[in-house]
Write a protein that holds these residues in place. Sequence first.
Motif, PDB file in Angstrom:
ATOM      1  N   ARG A   1     -37.457 -19.385 -30.803  1.00  0.00           N
ATOM      2  CA  ARG A   1     -38.343 -19.355 -29.628  1.00  0.00           C
ATOM      3  C   ARG A   1     -38.852 -17.921 -29.444  1.00  0.00           C
ATOM      4  O   ARG A   1     -38.345 -17.158 -28.621  1.00  0.00           O
ATOM      5  CB  ARG A   1     -37.596 -19.851 -28.400  1.00  0.00           C
ATOM      6  N   PHE A   2     -39.887 -17.568 -30.222  1.00  0.00           N
ATOM      7  CA  PHE A   2     -40.304 -16.180 -30.313  1.00  0.00           C
ATOM      8  C   PHE A   2     -40.975 -15.685 -29.042  1.00  0.00           C
ATOM      9  O   PHE A   2     -40.796 -14.541 -28.645  1.00  0.00           O
ATOM     10  CB  PHE A   2     -41.210 -15.996 -31.524  1.00  0.00           C
ATOM     11  N   ALA A   3     -41.764 -16.564 -28.382  1.00  0.00           N
ATOM     12  CA  ALA A   3     -42.426 -16.156 -27.141  1.00  0.00           C
ATOM     13  C   ALA A   3     -41.383 -15.858 -26.066  1.00  0.00           C
ATOM     14  O   ALA A   3     -41.484 -14.872 -25.331  1.00  0.00           O
ATOM     15  CB  ALA A   3     -43.383 -17.252 -26.678  1.00  0.00           C
ATOM     16  N   GLU A   4     -40.341 -16.715 -26.003  1.00  0.00           N
ATOM     17  CA  GLU A   4     -39.277 -16.508 -25.023  1.00  0.00           C
ATOM     18  C   GLU A   4     -38.534 -15.206 -25.308  1.00  0.00           C
ATOM     19  O   GLU A   4     -38.153 -14.482 -24.384  1.00  0.00           O
ATOM     20  CB  GLU A   4     -38.290 -17.675 -25.037  1.00  0.00           C
ATOM     21  N   ALA A   5     -38.322 -14.925 -26.592  1.00  0.00           N
ATOM     22  CA  ALA A   5     -37.652 -13.680 -26.972  1.00  0.00           C
ATOM     23  C   ALA A   5     -38.477 -12.484 -26.513  1.00  0.00           C
ATOM     24  O   ALA A   5     -37.934 -11.498 -25.993  1.00  0.00           O
ATOM     25  CB  ALA A   5     -37.450 -13.631 -28.483  1.00  0.00           C
ATOM     26  N   GLU A   6     -39.801 -12.605 -26.672  1.00  0.00           N
ATOM     27  CA  GLU A   6     -40.710 -11.530 -26.242  1.00  0.00           C
ATOM     28  C   GLU A   6     -40.597 -11.304 -24.732  1.00  0.00           C
ATOM     29  O   GLU A   6     -40.520 -10.164 -24.265  1.00  0.00           O
ATOM     30  CB  GLU A   6     -42.137 -11.931 -26.625  1.00  0.00           C
ATOM     31  N   THR A   7     -40.576 -12.415 -23.970  1.00  0.00           N
ATOM     32  CA  THR A   7     -40.455 -12.317 -22.515  1.00  0.00           C
ATOM     33  C   THR A   7     -39.122 -11.678 -22.133  1.00  0.00           C
ATOM     34  O   THR A   7     -39.070 -10.799 -21.267  1.00  0.00           O
ATOM     35  CB  THR A   7     -40.537 -13.731 -21.882  1.00  0.00           C
ATOM     36  N   ALA A   8     -38.054 -12.111 -22.775  1.00  0.00           N
ATOM     37  CA  ALA A   8     -36.724 -11.568 -22.474  1.00  0.00           C
ATOM     38  C   ALA A   8     -36.683 -10.075 -22.791  1.00  0.00           C
ATOM     39  O   ALA A   8     -36.065  -9.298 -22.059  1.00  0.00           O
ATOM     40  CB  ALA A   8     -35.658 -12.309 -23.277  1.00  0.00           C
ATOM     41  N   SER A   9     -37.366  -9.676 -23.848  1.00  0.00           N
ATOM     42  CA  SER A   9     -37.432  -8.267 -24.224  1.00  0.00           C
ATOM     43  C   SER A   9     -38.081  -7.446 -23.112  1.00  0.00           C
ATOM     44  O   SER A   9     -37.597  -6.368 -22.753  1.00  0.00           O
ATOM     45  CB  SER A   9     -38.222  -8.117 -25.520  1.00  0.00           C
ATOM     46  N   LYS A  10     -39.188  -7.986 -22.557  1.00  0.00           N
ATOM     47  CA  LYS A  10     -39.870  -7.281 -21.467  1.00  0.00           C
ATOM     48  C   LYS A  10     -38.960  -7.157 -20.256  1.00  0.00           C
ATOM     49  O   LYS A  10     -38.888  -6.116 -19.604  1.00  0.00           O
ATOM     50  CB  LYS A  10     -41.158  -8.021 -21.085  1.00  0.00           C
ATOM     51  N   GLU A  11     -38.241  -8.258 -19.932  1.00  0.00           N
ATOM     52  CA  GLU A  11     -37.312  -8.234 -18.793  1.00  0.00           C
ATOM     53  C   GLU A  11     -36.187  -7.225 -19.026  1.00  0.00           C
ATOM     54  O   GLU A  11     -35.813  -6.470 -18.125  1.00  0.00           O
ATOM     55  CB  GLU A  11     -36.717  -9.632 -18.570  1.00  0.00           C
ATOM     56  N   ALA A  12     -35.641  -7.227 -20.242  1.00  0.00           N
ATOM     57  CA  ALA A  12     -34.558  -6.292 -20.574  1.00  0.00           C
ATOM     58  C   ALA A  12     -35.032  -4.856 -20.375  1.00  0.00           C
ATOM     59  O   ALA A  12     -34.342  -4.041 -19.761  1.00  0.00           O
ATOM     60  CB  ALA A  12     -34.099  -6.498 -22.016  1.00  0.00           C
ATOM     61  N   GLY A  13     -36.245  -4.572 -20.874  1.00  0.00           N
ATOM     62  CA  GLY A  13     -36.808  -3.235 -20.722  1.00  0.00           C
ATOM     63  C   GLY A  13     -37.002  -2.882 -19.264  1.00  0.00           C
ATOM     64  O   GLY A  13     -36.661  -1.787 -18.825  1.00  0.00           O
ATOM     65  N   LYS A  14     -37.506  -3.847 -18.485  1.00  0.00           N
ATOM     66  CA  LYS A  14     -37.764  -3.616 -17.066  1.00  0.00           C
ATOM     67  C   LYS A  14     -36.485  -3.230 -16.337  1.00  0.00           C
ATOM     68  O   LYS A  14     -36.428  -2.218 -15.647  1.00  0.00           O
ATOM     69  CB  LYS A  14     -38.380  -4.892 -16.454  1.00  0.00           C
ATOM     70  N   TRP A  15     -35.421  -4.032 -16.530  1.00  0.00           N
ATOM     71  CA  TRP A  15     -34.179  -3.780 -15.786  1.00  0.00           C
ATOM     72  C   TRP A  15     -33.485  -2.513 -16.249  1.00  0.00           C
ATOM     73  O   TRP A  15     -32.878  -1.804 -15.437  1.00  0.00           O
ATOM     74  CB  TRP A  15     -33.249  -4.989 -15.886  1.00  0.00           C
ATOM     75  N   THR A  16     -33.591  -2.229 -17.539  1.00  0.00           N
ATOM     76  CA  THR A  16     -32.985  -0.996 -18.034  1.00  0.00           C
ATOM     77  C   THR A  16     -33.685   0.212 -17.412  1.00  0.00           C
ATOM     78  O   THR A  16     -33.038   1.162 -16.980  1.00  0.00           O
ATOM     79  CB  THR A  16     -33.088  -0.933 -19.571  1.00  0.00           C
ATOM     80  N   LYS A  17     -35.030   0.140 -17.345  1.00  0.00           N
ATOM     81  CA  LYS A  17     -35.786   1.252 -16.758  1.00  0.00           C
ATOM     82  C   LYS A  17     -35.496   1.370 -15.267  1.00  0.00           C
ATOM     83  O   LYS A  17     -35.352   2.481 -14.747  1.00  0.00           O
ATOM     84  CB  LYS A  17     -37.280   1.057 -16.999  1.00  0.00           C
ATOM     85  N   ILE A  18     -35.405   0.228 -14.565  1.00  0.00           N
ATOM     86  CA  ILE A  18     -35.065   0.281 -13.137  1.00  0.00           C
ATOM     87  C   ILE A  18     -33.721   0.984 -12.958  1.00  0.00           C
ATOM     88  O   ILE A  18     -33.580   1.890 -12.139  1.00  0.00           O
ATOM     89  CB  ILE A  18     -35.020  -1.138 -12.521  1.00  0.00           C
TER      90      ILE A  18
END
Lengths: 134, 102
Positions: free
Chosen positions: B53-70
């Motif tokens: 599920r590559f699109a979902e992986a892409e979305t999860a990547s964005k979320e991971a980046g967001k929370w790490t930066k927060i």
Amino acid sequence: MKLTGNIIALIVLSIAAVIYFIFNPAVASFFPNCPFYSLTGYYCPGCGSQRAIHQLLHGDIIAASGYNVLLVLSLPVLAYAAAANIYKMVNGNYGRWDLIYKPWFPKTVLVVVLSFWLLRNLPFYPFTILAPHT
Amino acid sequence: MDQLSQPGAPTPGVQPKNWLVESILVTIFCCLPFGIVGIIYASKVNSEWAAGRFAEAETASKEAGKWTKIGFFVGLGVLVLYLIFYFIMGVALFSGAARFNN
């Protein structure tokens, strides 16, 4: 632009390393306390990191583990990740250096971190070993 | 962007960044649970990717980046506020002591 950021990060890290080498957060008062600990009275997974870094910079892994063993355990992972990134820079992909991208690995990290968080707050032996101590 | 290919194909494109290492660093150094949210999303990146599920992986990547930066910037903010507070307290104590000496 990215290089400038990396250079700034390197300078900041170097200054921090010098500060944490010279001053012992276990004694000096000007280091920030953990906000989570200050608010709740419970240790977070990062509590003891500053004191552990001071000990690590002086080469004392035992003392560092006493303050935060998770930090010491994370060092091989960080070293592996750095090596994997160098591999990727050279070869364009992670090849067999893809542990960080294996589905089981982050799950294991999560379980370890959450267990550590819970267990180090239990006020009896042997879990008190996990709480920051000298 | 051209990472989408048929499931089952060996390693289609490059797996999106999972931010795991950054999340671990935030968890250990920033004293905040945001790093743990990052680790959860890092895990999701890997399992979604492995499941094709590559699109979902892409979305999860964005979320991971967001929370790490927060987590990173909240930690940095707390540190800066602390240093400002410490500096003001220091000045106040110093001037108080000076007055006492006079």
